[in-house]
Design an enzyme around this catalytic site. Structure first.
Site, PDB file in Angstrom:
ATOM      1  N   HIS A  83      -5.595  10.937  12.740  1.00 54.54           N
ATOM      2  CA  HIS A  83      -6.894  10.305  12.947  1.00 54.54           C
ATOM      3  C   HIS A  83      -6.866   9.271  14.057  1.00 54.54           C
ATOM      4  CE1 HIS A  83      -7.472  11.375   8.498  1.00 54.54           C
ATOM      5  NE2 HIS A  83      -7.871  12.343   9.280  1.00 54.54           N
ATOM      6  N   GLU A 139      -4.427  36.320  24.737  1.00 57.80           N
ATOM      7  CA  GLU A 139      -3.326  35.366  24.620  1.00 57.80           C
ATOM      8  C   GLU A 139      -2.101  35.969  23.937  1.00 57.80           C
ATOM      9  OE1 GLU A 139      -4.673  31.896  22.495  1.00 57.80           O
ATOM     10  OE2 GLU A 139      -5.779  33.042  21.007  1.00 57.80           O
ATOM     11  N   ASP A 157      -0.876  30.123  24.627  1.00 52.18           N
ATOM     12  CA  ASP A 157      -0.231  31.106  23.759  1.00 52.18           C
ATOM     13  C   ASP A 157       0.346  32.277  24.545  1.00 52.18           C
ATOM     14  OD1 ASP A 157      -0.267  30.205  21.087  1.00 52.18           O
ATOM     15  OD2 ASP A 157      -2.449  30.356  21.119  1.00 52.18           O
ATOM     16  N   CYS A 166      -8.785  29.351  29.608  1.00 47.18           N
ATOM     17  CA  CYS A 166      -9.041  28.093  28.904  1.00 47.18           C
ATOM     18  C   CYS A 166      -7.771  27.420  28.406  1.00 47.18           C
ATOM     19  CB  CYS A 166     -10.020  28.317  27.752  1.00 47.18           C
ATOM     20  SG  CYS A 166      -9.377  29.444  26.504  1.00 47.18           S
TER      21      CYS A 166
HETATM   22  C1  PEP Z   1      -4.436  28.901  24.484  1.00 47.77           C
HETATM   23  O1  PEP Z   1      -3.669  29.433  23.696  1.00 47.77           O
HETATM   24  O2  PEP Z   1      -4.232  28.829  25.709  1.00 47.77           O
HETATM   25  C2  PEP Z   1      -5.668  28.267  24.001  1.00 47.77           C
HETATM   26  C3  PEP Z   1      -6.584  27.844  24.843  1.00 47.77           C
HETATM   27  O3  PEP Z   1      -5.826  28.095  22.670  1.00 47.77           O
HETATM   28  P1  PEP Z   1      -5.023  27.020  21.793  1.00 47.77           P
HETATM   29  O4  PEP Z   1      -4.347  26.067  22.739  1.00 47.77           O
HETATM   30  O5  PEP Z   1      -6.026  26.352  20.940  1.00 47.77           O
HETATM   31  O6  PEP Z   1      -4.066  27.875  21.034  1.00 47.77           O
HETATM   32 MG    MG Z   2      -4.317  29.906  21.737  1.00 48.63          MG
END
Ligand code: PEP
Ligand code: MG
Length: 593
Positions: free
Chosen positions: A201, A443, A467, A514
């Protein structure tokens, strides 16, 4: 200060949870040292008086918590408010009260002593719990216990004292969100704690209020004392105790640089991410909480490229209701100034804990029952979220994407359930947006190999490099012993990404990225050369990325990529890219980058 920390430049490594540098005097905030007296009651007739004192202290604590909640609601987002609610729940918990009353009655001890015993008893139980998140909740119980103890003693409420003022850095075992909100009021410079992780938190609130913070330092409260000189480097996850004049100079420079950079790059936030030869990239912001939307807007995102909805579960003692989900999603999709919002269905499991005892601890959680696998296993749970997303889609441009897709069956099944949910809602006359786009996160390496088939099923791809790199290079992303192998510029990783983009474009769907790689300035020209349509990142990274995109051309980026793809080792690529980027953007990179 004791032991090694008496040396100059004593460095302690922890987890950087909120970036930036704080330099100042330490203030040891140790609420667990409250001066509390423990004594046996002289005779039985005092028992009822002690129970009354306890009840009064409980009432007073609840009153104070409600006051803090009011104050917080004016200052911060909702997340800290939920946590205060948890504290109030503990106060009102019958078992908590009954245990304490029984100790007073049966052992003939004063209320303080009985309360300490109750807290210790809870601690013992919590320490045995396998679930890391639940185990962490002992800090909430300790916080509440301490508050009651202070009220029993009739002391004034302890808060971060105002005289910490402008130059104070708080050192604590752990901090509650209320403490952190108080820091905001007192303009505390930074903080460092023994306990905590990225999702604690304290970390959550620190990021929201932009106070540099390092947590998980384990023993900082034992090596630092009030008034020691201290540096908190929230970007690197380091604390320097008793810095030498030389170290201090270095950090003052680093701090100035960090702040100037922030200020300077912010002017690029409102500008579009277009190269000099007119190639436009969509810029998304990654968020974990709806409270981050204002920051996404200030830093210039076009939309939300990744909303990590699992955080709705992580900070709850109970499963969130459909209404709670809906409330979050509606706020995201209807946020003024954002053109779209990509809501990722929950990615629990892996390193993201979930307090459901049904989920056994796994040997390799990153490869275990996480993300879409868990959604498809717990369909009812999944449907609650899907219904809320579908309902929210009536309020703004919504994209839904599924995490950790490894093959076509999972994607089809997820889509089928979502369509079913939408149909059900429509039958009931509930409004659902009619242009919801569906996407797959790419991923897992098998999804890359199946990109042709997957592309036929979705409206967009979003590459999760965090990932993808972990699975492609077989490197556990949370194991600090193998982080040296984690290399986004590995030729295998670049080939995987290129394949996904090429397939997506051939099939006429946009490809987003992302993962953290998308917001890394060093990779910008490589990413442009790959022709990724949307880069989604931590909002703070956006302005600098925009500036660099605006300073590049697609043509030179393609040429750079062509040369990059000819190397056969990650080391060669990194050496080459670093050299070119430093030459190309001499002002953007410092020596340590
Ligand atoms: C990723 O795996 O790149 C991703 C954006 O998801 P997370 O980091 O939440 O696993
Ligand atoms: Mg991911």
């Amino acid at each position: 200060m004791n032991g090694d920390a008496e040396k100059r430049d004593y460095v302690i490594k922890g987890i950087g949870v909120s970036p930036g540098i704080a330099i100042g005097k330490a203030y040891l905030f140790d609420r667990f040292d409250a001066k509390v007296s423990f004594y046996k009651l002289r005779d039985k007739s005092l028992v009822s008086k002690e129970i009354k004192r306890l009840r009064n202290a409980l009432k007073e604590s609840e009153h104070q918590l409600r006051e803090i909640k009011n104050k917080l609601s004016e200052l911060a987002g909702r997340e800290p408010l939920y946590i205060i609610d948890v504290h109030i729940m503990i106060l009102k918990d019958r078992m908590f009260l009954n245990h304490t009353v029984n100790y007073i009655k049966e052992m003939g001890v004063n209320a303080e002593w009985a309360l300490r015993m109750t807290i210790d008893r809870y601690r013992e139980i919590f320490e045995k719990v396998d679930d890391e998140y639940l185990r962490g909740r002992i800090s909430d119980i300790r916080y509440v216990g301490q508050m009651i103890l202070r009220n029993l003693a009739g002391e004034d409420r302890e808060a971060i004292p105002p005289d910490v003022g402008e130059r104070g850095i708080i050192i604590a075992v752990d901090l509650s969100p209320a403490d952190t909100a108080q820091m905001m009021i007192n303009k505390v410079l930074g903080f460092a704690t023994d306990m905590g992780g990225k999702t604690s938190h304290t970390a959550i609130v620190a990021r929201a209020v932009e106070i540099p913070a390092v947590v998980g330092l384990e023993s900082i409260t034992r090596v630092v004392k009030t008034n020691d000189d201290i540096i908190v480097d929230g970007s690197m996850g380091m604390v320097v105790v008793n810095p030498s004049p030389e170290m201090l100079r270095r950090y003052e420079y680093k701090k100035r640089h960090f702040e100037e950079d922030k200020e300077y790059f912010l002017r690029y936030a409102p500008l579009p991410a277009v190269t000099k030869d007119n190639y436009k990239v969509e810029i998304g912001g990654n968020i974990e909480f709806v409270e981050e939307i204002p920051s996404v807007l200030v830093h210039g995102a076009d939309g939300i490229g990744l909303y990590r909805t699992e955080y709705i579960y992580i900070n709850k003692e109970q499963l969130p209701t459909e209404e709670e989900h809906f409330d979050h999603y509606r706020r995201v999709v209807s946020a003024e100034g954002l053109r779209w919002a990509t809501i990722r269905t929950f990615d629990l499991g892996g390193d993201k804990f979930f307090s459901d005892p049904k989920l056994a601890k796994e040997m390799n959680p990153q490869m275990g029952l996480r993300a879409i696998r868990l959604c498809l296993r717990e369909v009812d749970l999944f449907k609650v979220q899907l219904r809320a997303i579908a309902r929210a889609s009536a309020f703004g441009k919504t994209r839904i994407m599924f995490p950790m897709i490894s093959g076509i069956e999972e994607l089809r099944e997820a889509k089928r359930i979502f369509c079913e949910v939408k149909e059900e809602l429509r039958r009931k006359g509930v409004a659902v947006g009619d242009d919801i786009e569906m996407g797959a996160m790419i991923e897992v390496p098998s999804a890359v190999m199946m990109a042709e088939e997957l592309a036929k099923e979705v409206d967009f791809f979003s590459i999760g490099t965090n990932d993808l790199i972990q699975y492609a290079l077989a490197i556990d992303r949370i194991n600090e012993r193998v982080t040296y192998l984690y290399e986004p510029l590995h030729p295998a990783v670049l080939k995987l990404i290129k394949h996904v983009v090429d397939v997506g474009h051939r099939r006429g769907i946009p490809v987003a990225m992302c993962g953290e790689m998308a917001g890394e300035p060093m990779y910008i020209m490589v990413l442009l050369g790959l022709e990724i349509d949307e880069l989604s990142m931590n909002p703070l990274a956006i302005p600098k990325v925009k500036k660099m995109i605006r300073g590049s051309t697609l043509k030179e980026s393609r040429e750079l990529l062509e040369r990059v793809m000819k190397f056969s080792s990650a080391a060669e690529i990194r050496e080459f890219v670093t050299r070119i980027m430093r030459e190309r953007f001499p002002g953007e990179f410092r020596l340590e980058d």
